[in-house]
Design a protein around this motif. Sequence first.
Motif, PDB file in Angstrom:
ATOM      1  N   ILE A 139       0.774  -1.186  -0.013  1.00 17.67           N
ATOM      2  CA  ILE A 139      -0.204   0.095   0.125  1.00 17.67           C
ATOM      3  C   ILE A 139       0.939   1.234  -0.220  1.00 17.67           C
ATOM      4  O   ILE A 139       1.646   1.361   0.873  1.00 17.67           O
ATOM      5  N   GLY A 140       0.904   2.000  -1.143  1.00 19.94           N
ATOM      6  CA  GLY A 140       1.770   3.126  -1.300  1.00 19.94           C
ATOM      7  C   GLY A 140       2.290   3.324  -2.644  1.00 19.94           C
ATOM      8  O   GLY A 140       2.181   2.507  -3.672  1.00 19.94           O
ATOM      9  N   VAL A 141       3.076   4.343  -2.877  1.00 22.91           N
ATOM     10  CA  VAL A 141       3.699   4.629  -4.077  1.00 22.91           C
ATOM     11  C   VAL A 141       5.328   4.526  -3.994  1.00 22.91           C
ATOM     12  O   VAL A 141       5.869   4.929  -2.798  1.00 22.91           O
ATOM     13  N   PRO A 142       6.123   3.942  -5.014  1.00 27.28           N
ATOM     14  CA  PRO A 142       7.382   3.717  -4.816  1.00 27.28           C
ATOM     15  C   PRO A 142       8.111   5.000  -4.308  1.00 27.28           C
ATOM     16  O   PRO A 142       7.658   6.023  -5.039  1.00 27.28           O
ATOM     17  N   GLN A 143       9.194   4.913  -3.732  1.00 24.25           N
ATOM     18  CA  GLN A 143       9.707   6.208  -3.240  1.00 24.25           C
ATOM     19  C   GLN A 143      10.259   6.985  -4.209  1.00 24.25           C
ATOM     20  O   GLN A 143      10.055   8.186  -4.264  1.00 24.25           O
ATOM     21  N   SER A 160      -4.713  15.551  -7.450  1.00 18.46           N
ATOM     22  CA  SER A 160      -4.132  16.375  -6.457  1.00 18.46           C
ATOM     23  C   SER A 160      -4.844  16.080  -5.016  1.00 18.46           C
ATOM     24  O   SER A 160      -3.963  16.482  -4.126  1.00 18.46           O
ATOM     25  N   SER A 161      -5.947  15.629  -4.664  1.00 21.98           N
ATOM     26  CA  SER A 161      -6.484  15.738  -3.549  1.00 21.98           C
ATOM     27  C   SER A 161      -5.790  14.286  -2.863  1.00 21.98           C
ATOM     28  O   SER A 161      -6.052  14.396  -1.518  1.00 21.98           O
ATOM     29  N   LEU A 162      -5.108  13.655  -3.563  1.00 20.73           N
ATOM     30  CA  LEU A 162      -4.378  12.398  -2.828  1.00 20.73           C
ATOM     31  C   LEU A 162      -2.873  12.955  -2.855  1.00 20.73           C
ATOM     32  O   LEU A 162      -1.873  12.120  -2.701  1.00 20.73           O
ATOM     33  N   PHE A 163      -2.499  14.243  -2.640  1.00 20.92           N
ATOM     34  CA  PHE A 163      -0.985  14.595  -2.446  1.00 20.92           C
ATOM     35  C   PHE A 163      -1.089  15.684  -1.426  1.00 20.92           C
ATOM     36  O   PHE A 163      -1.823  16.639  -1.165  1.00 20.92           O
ATOM     37  N   TRP A 164      -0.114  15.522  -0.443  1.00 21.78           N
ATOM     38  CA  TRP A 164       0.142  16.345   0.538  1.00 21.78           C
ATOM     39  C   TRP A 164       0.413  17.873   0.125  1.00 21.78           C
ATOM     40  O   TRP A 164       1.413  17.969  -0.774  1.00 21.78           O
ATOM     41  N   PRO A 165      -0.144  18.708   0.614  1.00 23.25           N
ATOM     42  CA  PRO A 165       0.016  20.440  -0.015  1.00 23.25           C
ATOM     43  C   PRO A 165       1.312  20.762   0.197  1.00 23.25           C
ATOM     44  O   PRO A 165       1.795  21.526  -0.478  1.00 23.25           O
ATOM     45  N   TRP A 166       1.950  20.187   1.142  1.00 23.63           N
ATOM     46  CA  TRP A 166       3.349  20.640   1.339  1.00 23.63           C
ATOM     47  C   TRP A 166       4.593  19.953   0.917  1.00 23.63           C
ATOM     48  O   TRP A 166       5.571  19.885   1.199  1.00 23.63           O
ATOM     49  N   LYS A 171      -0.605  10.644  -0.645  1.00 28.46           N
ATOM     50  CA  LYS A 171      -1.462  10.038   0.406  1.00 28.46           C
ATOM     51  C   LYS A 171      -1.678   8.390  -0.047  1.00 28.46           C
ATOM     52  O   LYS A 171      -2.361   8.188  -1.052  1.00 28.46           O
ATOM     53  N   PHE A 172      -0.856   7.701   0.620  1.00 22.75           N
ATOM     54  CA  PHE A 172      -1.109   6.200   0.037  1.00 22.75           C
ATOM     55  C   PHE A 172      -2.613   5.963   0.431  1.00 22.75           C
ATOM     56  O   PHE A 172      -3.129   5.052  -0.382  1.00 22.75           O
ATOM     57  N   THR A 173      -3.165   6.463   1.413  1.00 21.27           N
ATOM     58  CA  THR A 173      -4.498   5.805   1.855  1.00 21.27           C
ATOM     59  C   THR A 173      -5.365   7.197   2.146  1.00 21.27           C
ATOM     60  O   THR A 173      -4.829   7.940   2.805  1.00 21.27           O
ATOM     61  N   SER A 174      -6.527   7.214   1.830  1.00 21.50           N
ATOM     62  CA  SER A 174      -7.234   8.412   2.482  1.00 21.50           C
ATOM     63  C   SER A 174      -8.811   7.727   2.573  1.00 21.50           C
ATOM     64  O   SER A 174      -9.595   7.373   1.662  1.00 21.50           O
ATOM     65  N   ILE A 175      -8.878   7.477   3.769  1.00 28.78           N
ATOM     66  CA  ILE A 175     -10.172   6.868   4.365  1.00 28.78           C
ATOM     67  C   ILE A 175     -10.739   7.841   5.513  1.00 28.78           C
ATOM     68  O   ILE A 175     -10.151   8.156   6.632  1.00 28.78           O
ATOM     69  N   VAL A 176     -11.888   8.292   5.022  1.00 27.72           N
ATOM     70  CA  VAL A 176     -12.519   9.499   5.854  1.00 27.72           C
ATOM     71  C   VAL A 176     -14.014   9.260   5.893  1.00 27.72           C
ATOM     72  O   VAL A 176     -14.893   8.800   5.132  1.00 27.72           O
ATOM     73  N   PHE A 177     -14.343   9.498   7.417  1.00 26.81           N
ATOM     74  CA  PHE A 177     -15.759   9.396   7.720  1.00 26.81           C
ATOM     75  C   PHE A 177     -16.108  10.268   8.600  1.00 26.81           C
ATOM     76  O   PHE A 177     -15.538  10.703   9.538  1.00 26.81           O
ATOM     77  N   ASP A 178     -17.509  10.643   8.854  1.00 28.39           N
ATOM     78  CA  ASP A 178     -18.071  11.419   9.873  1.00 28.39           C
ATOM     79  C   ASP A 178     -18.744  10.328  10.760  1.00 28.39           C
ATOM     80  O   ASP A 178     -19.275   9.194  10.386  1.00 28.39           O
ATOM     81  N   SER A 179     -18.722  10.767  12.141  1.00 27.97           N
ATOM     82  CA  SER A 179     -19.428   9.621  13.123  1.00 27.97           C
ATOM     83  C   SER A 179     -20.251  10.486  13.988  1.00 27.97           C
ATOM     84  O   SER A 179     -19.934  11.804  14.131  1.00 27.97           O
ATOM     85  N   SER A 180     -21.398   9.886  14.604  1.00 32.03           N
ATOM     86  CA  SER A 180     -22.141  10.499  15.306  1.00 32.03           C
ATOM     87  C   SER A 180     -21.723  10.597  16.723  1.00 32.03           C
ATOM     88  O   SER A 180     -22.244  11.252  17.453  1.00 32.03           O
ATOM     89  N   TYR A 197     -13.299  11.583  11.021  1.00 34.55           N
ATOM     90  CA  TYR A 197     -12.017  10.899  11.326  1.00 34.55           C
ATOM     91  C   TYR A 197     -11.202  10.844   9.914  1.00 34.55           C
ATOM     92  O   TYR A 197     -12.312  10.650   8.940  1.00 34.55           O
ATOM     93  N   SER A 198     -10.022  11.052   9.902  1.00 36.48           N
ATOM     94  CA  SER A 198      -9.337  10.613   8.779  1.00 36.48           C
ATOM     95  C   SER A 198      -8.139   9.568   8.973  1.00 36.48           C
ATOM     96  O   SER A 198      -7.355   9.783   9.783  1.00 36.48           O
ATOM     97  N   MET A 199      -8.253   8.786   8.106  1.00 32.25           N
ATOM     98  CA  MET A 199      -6.862   7.860   8.249  1.00 32.25           C
ATOM     99  C   MET A 199      -6.170   7.927   7.028  1.00 32.25           C
ATOM    100  O   MET A 199      -6.595   7.387   6.070  1.00 32.25           O
ATOM    101  N   VAL A 200      -5.203   8.434   7.011  1.00 34.62           N
ATOM    102  CA  VAL A 200      -4.255   8.965   6.123  1.00 34.62           C
ATOM    103  C   VAL A 200      -3.114   8.223   6.444  1.00 34.62           C
ATOM    104  O   VAL A 200      -2.408   8.931   7.265  1.00 34.62           O
ATOM    105  N   LEU A 201      -2.363   7.664   5.326  1.00 31.42           N
ATOM    106  CA  LEU A 201      -1.077   7.108   5.470  1.00 31.42           C
ATOM    107  C   LEU A 201      -0.117   7.673   4.303  1.00 31.42           C
ATOM    108  O   LEU A 201      -0.530   7.983   3.319  1.00 31.42           O
TER     109      LEU A 201
END
Length: 204
Positions: A139-143, A160-166, A171-180, A197-201
């Motif tokens: 899970i990821g992009v070669p260095q 672009s939304s899967l790239f860190w702005p700095w 972003k190897f993963t982007s798992i985001v959800f709203d929780s009650s 919650y964001s689970m971003v690697l």
Amino acid sequence: RAGVVAATAALFVSSSAWAQTAADAPESTASRQDIQITFAAQVGDRPFKCGERYEGVGLNKATILPQDFRLYISEVRLLAATGAEVPLSLTPDGRWQSDRVALIDFENDTGNCSGTPGMNGVVRGTAPKGDYRGVVFTIGVPQDINHLDPTTAKAPLNVSSLFWPWRVGYKFTSIVFDSSQPPVGAPNMPGLDATTYSMVLGSM
């Protein structure tokens, strides 16, 4: 029962001929076959789908609404019957995969999701004919290609939304959800009472 957000993969080999394992056949002479690996995302025992509500998730039995579920995978290897790992040669398609990396995208920019309309749950490639029993991948992009400019990079590294702005990489993963509900213990943990919650690697 506590729910989990997960992705699974299934291997499909388009040819039914099992002449010999790739580990036994020289690469220069072995004929090749098409391979398709299908991924599926689930929340507990339910399929992941934008616009759906999932109740009873986690220790606090929260209701969650998905926002995103995407991941890059690379270094795909097939597990031969002998136990050998045989590299899968990815087939570039100009959108979801190049010869080095593939983008799995379970969201479609509907409901609570924010991403792109297109979806992709398969990885395609070729490998020597063989008796394959499983698949492993990174899970990821070669260095060496992890710090490209997404505005000029070729697909699938042009999101672009899967790239860190700095500019520290993709972003190897982007798992985001709203929780009650905030996480268990949040009332005694200032700053951890958010309900998105964001689970971003990634990797620098």
